[in-house]
Write a protein that holds these residues in place. Structure first.
Motif, mmCIF file in Angstrom:
data_model
loop_
_atom_site.group_PDB
_atom_site.id
_atom_site.type_symbol
_atom_site.label_atom_id
_atom_site.label_comp_id
_atom_site.label_asym_id
_atom_site.label_seq_id
_atom_site.Cartn_x
_atom_site.Cartn_y
_atom_site.Cartn_z
ATOM 1 N N LYS A 349 0.820 -1.209 0.000
ATOM 2 C CA LYS A 349 0.000 0.000 0.000
ATOM 3 C C LYS A 349 0.857 1.264 0.000
ATOM 4 N N VAL A 350 1.997 1.217 0.690
ATOM 5 C CA VAL A 350 2.896 2.369 0.671
ATOM 6 C C VAL A 350 3.416 2.599 -0.747
ATOM 7 N N LEU A 351 3.799 1.503 -1.407
ATOM 8 C CA LEU A 351 4.313 1.631 -2.771
ATOM 9 C C LEU A 351 3.222 2.052 -3.748
ATOM 10 N N LYS A 352 2.013 1.542 -3.556
ATOM 11 C CA LYS A 352 0.917 1.929 -4.460
ATOM 12 C C LYS A 352 0.584 3.410 -4.321
ATOM 13 N N ASP A 353 0.735 3.935 -3.111
ATOM 14 C CA ASP A 353 0.533 5.373 -2.924
ATOM 15 C C ASP A 353 1.564 6.189 -3.689
ATOM 16 N N GLU A 354 2.691 5.549 -4.014
ATOM 17 C CA GLU A 354 3.744 6.209 -4.781
ATOM 18 C C GLU A 354 3.616 5.946 -6.282
ATOM 19 N N GLY A 355 2.505 5.316 -6.669
ATOM 20 C CA GLY A 355 2.270 5.092 -8.092
ATOM 21 C C GLY A 355 2.673 3.731 -8.608
ATOM 22 N N TYR A 356 3.059 2.821 -7.721
ATOM 23 C CA TYR A 356 3.474 1.479 -8.137
ATOM 24 C C TYR A 356 2.252 0.595 -8.409
ATOM 25 N N SER A 357 2.407 -0.331 -9.336
ATOM 26 C CA SER A 357 1.465 -1.440 -9.456
ATOM 27 C C SER A 357 1.987 -2.557 -8.555
ATOM 28 N N ALA A 358 1.115 -3.501 -8.169
ATOM 29 C CA ALA A 358 1.527 -4.560 -7.245
ATOM 30 C C ALA A 358 0.879 -5.880 -7.646
ATOM 31 N N ASP A 359 1.702 -6.882 -7.920
ATOM 32 C CA ASP A 359 1.208 -8.203 -8.305
ATOM 33 C C ASP A 359 1.877 -9.283 -7.462
ATOM 34 N N TYR A 360 1.140 -10.369 -7.236
ATOM 35 C CA TYR A 360 1.636 -11.484 -6.413
ATOM 36 C C TYR A 360 1.568 -12.763 -7.249
ATOM 37 N N TYR A 361 2.600 -13.586 -7.156
ATOM 38 C CA TYR A 361 2.706 -14.804 -7.955
ATOM 39 C C TYR A 361 2.999 -16.002 -7.051
ATOM 40 N N GLU A 418 7.310 -2.469 -20.335
ATOM 41 C CA GLU A 418 7.115 -1.765 -21.601
ATOM 42 C C GLU A 418 6.699 -0.317 -21.380
ATOM 43 N N ASP A 419 6.104 -0.056 -20.187
ATOM 44 C CA ASP A 419 5.749 1.318 -19.832
ATOM 45 C C ASP A 419 6.693 1.774 -18.717
ATOM 46 N N PRO A 420 7.821 2.386 -19.046
ATOM 47 C CA PRO A 420 8.816 2.766 -18.037
ATOM 48 C C PRO A 420 8.336 3.840 -17.067
ATOM 49 N N SER A 421 7.227 4.500 -17.379
ATOM 50 C CA SER A 421 6.712 5.540 -16.484
ATOM 51 C C SER A 421 5.945 4.954 -15.304
ATOM 52 N N LYS A 422 5.648 3.664 -15.353
ATOM 53 C CA LYS A 422 4.864 3.012 -14.305
ATOM 54 C C LYS A 422 5.746 2.018 -13.553
ATOM 55 N N PRO A 423 6.271 2.392 -12.368
ATOM 56 C CA PRO A 423 7.096 1.453 -11.607
ATOM 57 C C PRO A 423 6.247 0.302 -11.075
ATOM 58 N N PHE A 424 6.863 -0.827 -10.852
ATOM 59 C CA PHE A 424 6.095 -1.982 -10.388
ATOM 60 C C PHE A 424 6.761 -2.663 -9.194
ATOM 61 N N PHE A 425 5.903 -3.249 -8.370
ATOM 62 C CA PHE A 425 6.315 -4.113 -7.268
ATOM 63 C C PHE A 425 5.699 -5.478 -7.540
ATOM 64 N N LYS A 426 6.553 -6.471 -7.665
ATOM 65 C CA LYS A 426 6.072 -7.822 -7.928
ATOM 66 C C LYS A 426 6.704 -8.782 -6.921
ATOM 67 N N MET A 427 5.842 -9.614 -6.337
ATOM 68 C CA MET A 427 6.303 -10.569 -5.339
ATOM 69 C C MET A 427 6.004 -11.978 -5.817
ATOM 70 N N LEU A 428 7.015 -12.838 -5.768
ATOM 71 C CA LEU A 428 6.851 -14.233 -6.148
ATOM 72 C C LEU A 428 7.224 -15.134 -4.976
ATOM 73 N N PHE A 429 6.374 -16.102 -4.712
ATOM 74 C CA PHE A 429 6.599 -17.074 -3.648
ATOM 75 C C PHE A 429 6.870 -18.434 -4.299
ATOM 76 N N THR A 430 8.078 -18.965 -4.128
ATOM 77 C CA THR A 430 8.414 -20.244 -4.740
ATOM 78 C C THR A 430 7.667 -21.380 -4.043
ATOM 79 N N LEU A 431 7.717 -22.567 -4.662
ATOM 80 C CA LEU A 431 6.870 -23.655 -4.183
ATOM 81 C C LEU A 431 7.564 -25.011 -4.143
ATOM 82 N N SER A 432 8.494 -25.252 -5.051
ATOM 83 C CA SER A 432 8.987 -26.612 -5.271
ATOM 84 C C SER A 432 9.719 -27.230 -4.093
ATOM 85 N N SER A 433 10.261 -26.413 -3.198
ATOM 86 C CA SER A 433 10.988 -26.968 -2.053
ATOM 87 C C SER A 433 10.069 -27.238 -0.866
#
Length: 617
Positions: A349-361, A418-433
């Motif tokens: 939420k702090v990052l989104k207030d700064e204009g970031y997109s946020a995705d979880y994988y 592809e849109d350098p004006s839009k910073p992003f926050f992406k979080m990935l949680f691994t699984l195989s171990s």
């Protein structure tokens, strides 16, 4: 037999209808919020909520069935009145819970949990804020709801379930059949055949809280909370609460944000890779036997923190730690209580207030352990899980393996960049171990022992992470991206480390990516709960709302790495390591023991528990 099966079906459908009516009552009670959404969204709440209604109906149908089983054994013919009384009582309970929950939600903004039960000892105080008109209004709604559902019940159940005594074989057949139908109710109770059992987050579907809260079954949620009540009713009292809070505030004191490891530039992208069960005991860079050469290689290109500990020993604790900076509790997981977790701070939420997109994988089921509801509360724009993939890619008991997910992750990052004006926050949680440690790779460490399978799975994940990082370095966005590698928790494997041994909680934390100025090693003690404050501090953003998280790169921050498990709490504090057993109330592990450091550990536990109970921030 046919009549009994029809009775079971009618009972199940009746109670499903009752809970849908309860949801309707809730939506009308909260009309100011309900009216703010379109009919499509509201209908989705009813649609998604019916899954939890099925679970609650399964419990009640099973209860009715067990009583029917007893009646058949006793050979009772006249039984309609008995079931009428039983279900009328349950209707009264459900009506009270639904309407009271509606009123409390209007004031609290969250569904009723077990908290109101704590006020039963002082009913005068509990009713002090309620006017006579409000009580009358609530009572009228209860009466109306009860009369409505009772009328439906009378129309559906007009006759006895008659047991006609014939041959013993027929009698035994009916008795066994009733038990089998009761057993079938486990399916809707659990929410289907999946790995994750029914939980509050199962019915979450919207980015907004209210449609999700409307989907929640009030009765199911309340009883679920009551069933967990004994886990957190007793507070920890090592010292006065004011003193505990003061010690906690000193440990997690904040300085002005500063750019320490990052190069100057536009708003950087942030990738957070949470690694399943990546205990430090297999990372060569941390001084152990090397099983993760790629992670060690990455650490030499970035900043390695070599005294970091996982806040807990399960994934739900680790996720909350790295997103909200909130420490684990010994006997409860705040992720499983959306009404509590939604009050936490979120780095997203702090990052989104700064204009970031946020995705979880995540390649698995995000309904597990209430993960989805927590991620929704955290404000992620998208939650990409196993449902995004073709079932042919489900080559793990838990879902999609890391190789497939990391390939998807890289493609998604390239698309976002592809849109350098839009910073992003992406979080990935691994699984195989994760158990059962089955990976699509040739066996590297021979042997069928659990430890060897675990190390093979880690080797596979490490290879996937290495491949991802090498490909990422070739991309244009890499130079303006911070990549954080951190484990969700440690593991008893390898070496079957005991629960009270700090080595079990020792984990890697690495800051890498094109923005890191130079490689270095930070020896300060910390926890994965320090990830939010560290990320925000290095981006020059405020982190003051994260009361249990500190910027590890801040030279003024303390050296304190906190961890808990069911029955104990410990920490690395400066040069000492201490573990305190909560059952015996004695120190069970000590290294360079200092009484003041034990007091710090106890203060953080007490303060965090008060936060969990809602007694302090």
């Amino acid at each position: 037999m046919r009549k009994i099966l029809i009775w079971f079906l009618k009972t199940f459908l009746f109670w499903t209808l009752v809970f849908q009516i309860g949801r309707l009552v809730f939506s009308l009670y909260e009309w100011p919020q309900t009216s703010a959404y379109g009919i499509t969204t509201i209908m989705k709440s009813f649609y998604h909520g019916i899954h939890q209604d099925f679970s609650a109906s399964g419990y009640i149908t099973m209860l009715n069935g067990l009583f029917l089983w007893v009646i058949l054994i006793l050979g009772m013919k006249r039984n309609r009145i008995f079931f009428k009384v039983l279900n009328s009582f349950l209707m009264v309970v459900v009506t009270i819970v639904t309407v009271v929950d509606s009123e409390l939600y209007r004031n609290w903004g969250v569904h009723m949990d077990a908290t109101p039960l704590l006020f039963l000892k002082t009913p005068k105080d509990a009713l002090a804020s309620t006017t006579l008109f409000q009580m009358f209004f609530i009572l009228v709604i209860m009466i109306c709801m009860f009369i409505s559902i009772f009328w439906i019940y009378r129309k559906l159940f007009k006759t006895d379930i008659v047991y006609v005594k014939r041959k013993k074989s027929q009698r035994y057949s009916m008795i066994v059949s009733v038990l089998l139908v009761c057993a079938v109710m486990i399916i809707p109770i659990r929410g289907g055949f999946g790995i994750a059992p029914m939980n509050t987050g199962t019915v979450y579907f919207s980015k907004d809280l209210y449609p999700n809260h409307l989907a929640v079954n009030s009765s199911w949620n309340f009883l679920y909370s009551v069933s967990k009540m004994n886990k957190f009713a007793k507070p920890y009292n090592f010292m006065p609460n004011e003193k505990a809070k003061a010690i906690r505030e000193d440990i997690f004191r904040k300085s002005a944000p500063r750019h320490v490891v990052l190069k100057e530039g536009q708003k950087p992208n942030v990738l957070l890779i949470l690694m399943e069960s990546f205990t430090g005991k297999m990372v060569g860079a941390l001084g152990y036997k090397e099983y993760t050469p790629n992670l060690t290689r990455i650490s030499k290109e970035g900043v390695l923190f070599n005294h970091i500990y996982s806040t807990g020993d399960r994934s739900d604790r680790g996720i909350v730690g790295v997103i909200s900076g909130y420490p684990s509790e010994p006997t409860a997981s705040i992720m499983k209580y959306p009404e509590k977790s939604q009050k936490l701070p979120f780095v997203t939420k702090v990052l989104k207030d700064e204009g970031y997109s946020a995705d979880y994988y995540y390649g698995g089921d995000t309904d597990f352990a209430n993960m989805h509801s927590y991620l929704t509360n955290a404000g992620f724009d998208r939650v990409i899980d196993m449902t995004y993939f073709d079932p042919k890619d489900y080559n793990s008991k838990w879902g999609v393996h890391d190789g497939i997910m990391l390939d998807y992750f890289l493609k998604d990052i390239n698309k976002a960049a592809e849109d350098p004006s839009k910073p992003f926050f992406k979080m990935l949680f691994t699984l195989s171990s994760h158990e059962p440690f089955e990976v699509p790779m040739e066996t590297v460490i021979s042997g069928n022992s659990e430890q060897n399978k675990f190390l093979n799975s880690v080797t596979y994940s490490d290879r996937c992470l290495g491949k991802f990082y090498d490909e990422a370095k070739k991309q244009p966005w890499f130079k303006n991206t911070l990549i954080v590698f951190v484990a969700d928790h440690g593991h008893r494997l390898p070496y079957n480390t005991k629960a009270n041994d700090p080595k079990k909680y020792h984990i890697p934390l690495i800051l890498a990516g094109g923005l890191v100025k130079q490689d270095s090693i930070v020896t300060k003690c910390g926890s994965n709960t320090d990830v939010p404050a560290t990320i925000l501090g290095q981006l020059g953003l405020p982190n003051n709302e994260f009361n249990y998280s500190k910027d590890l790169m801040d030279p003024n921050s303390s050296s304190f790495g906190y961890f808990v498990y069911n029955g104990g709490v410990g920490a690395c504090v400066d040069s000492s390591k201490i573990v305190f057993d909560l059952n015996t109330q004695k120190v069970s592990y000590k290294e360079n023991y200092d009484q003041k450091n034990l007091e710090k550990i106890q203060a953080v536990l007490q303060s965090a528990w008060n936060t969990f109970l809602g007694n302090e921030e």
